[in-house]
Design a protein around this motif. Structure first.
Motif, PDB file in Angstrom:
ATOM      1  N   TYR A 181       0.631  -0.861   0.282  1.00 48.28           N
ATOM      2  CA  TYR A 181       0.289  -0.272   0.522  1.00 48.28           C
ATOM      3  C   TYR A 181       1.188   1.273   0.095  1.00 48.28           C
ATOM      4  O   TYR A 181       0.622   2.251  -0.456  1.00 48.28           O
ATOM      5  N   THR A 238      -5.632  -3.390   1.061  1.00 50.67           N
ATOM      6  CA  THR A 238      -4.609  -3.003  -0.121  1.00 50.67           C
ATOM      7  C   THR A 238      -4.625  -1.328  -0.664  1.00 50.67           C
ATOM      8  O   THR A 238      -4.083  -0.695  -0.171  1.00 50.67           O
ATOM      9  N   LYS A 241      -6.748   1.633   1.659  1.00 53.60           N
ATOM     10  CA  LYS A 241      -5.354   2.014   2.369  1.00 53.60           C
ATOM     11  C   LYS A 241      -4.292   3.051   2.005  1.00 53.60           C
ATOM     12  O   LYS A 241      -4.517   3.938   2.407  1.00 53.60           O
ATOM     13  N   GLN A 300      -6.903   6.154   0.969  1.00 56.64           N
ATOM     14  CA  GLN A 300      -7.080   7.187   2.248  1.00 56.64           C
ATOM     15  C   GLN A 300      -5.511   8.120   2.620  1.00 56.64           C
ATOM     16  O   GLN A 300      -5.965   8.453   2.935  1.00 56.64           O
TER      17      GLN A 300
END
Length: 120
Positions: free
Chosen positions: A12, A50, A53, A56
């Motif tokens: 990620y 993944t 993340k 985000q």
């Protein structure tokens, strides 16, 4: 987008770095949508969590914004903000190491290769 994963960092983080690089390189422009989580997960055979993340992290740093029902879009000013952050990181972490190596090798300014815009 071709990505080669390495074992040194979580995927990620590597995906986040790839998106940052693509924004800096102009491959993803401000106002453009990022590929959907499902599309990236299918293309790279990754767990959607993944990708979520990584996305985000981009939202947390305010480089992208979610538009309800449409997806994630690169915010105006994101490329400039990324450039400023990347420059600061380079100058504080990488450049001192480069200077140490130059000194260790006893290189002079004249011996360093000239970089022209044509070679970039």
């Amino acid at each position: 987008m071709t990505i080669h994963w390495n074992g040194d960092a979580p995927i990620y983080i590597q995906l986040y770095q790839q998106v940052i690089k693509r924004i800096l390189d102009g491959n993803i422009k401000e106002g453009e949508a990022l590929p959907s989580v499902r599309k990236v997960a299918a293309e790279y055979q990754l767990n959607p969590v993944t990708i979520s993340k990584a996305y985000q992290m981009l939202q947390d740093e305010k480089y992208v914004e979610k538009q309800r029902g449409k997806g994630l879009f690169v915010k105006a000013g994101a490329a400039h903000n990324i450039l400023e952050k990347e420059r600061a990181v380079f100058l504080s972490t990488e450049w001192p190491q480069i200077l140490q190596q130059i000194s260790r090798l006893k290189l002079s300014v004249e011996e360093l290769p000239r970089i022209s815009k044509e070679s970039q």
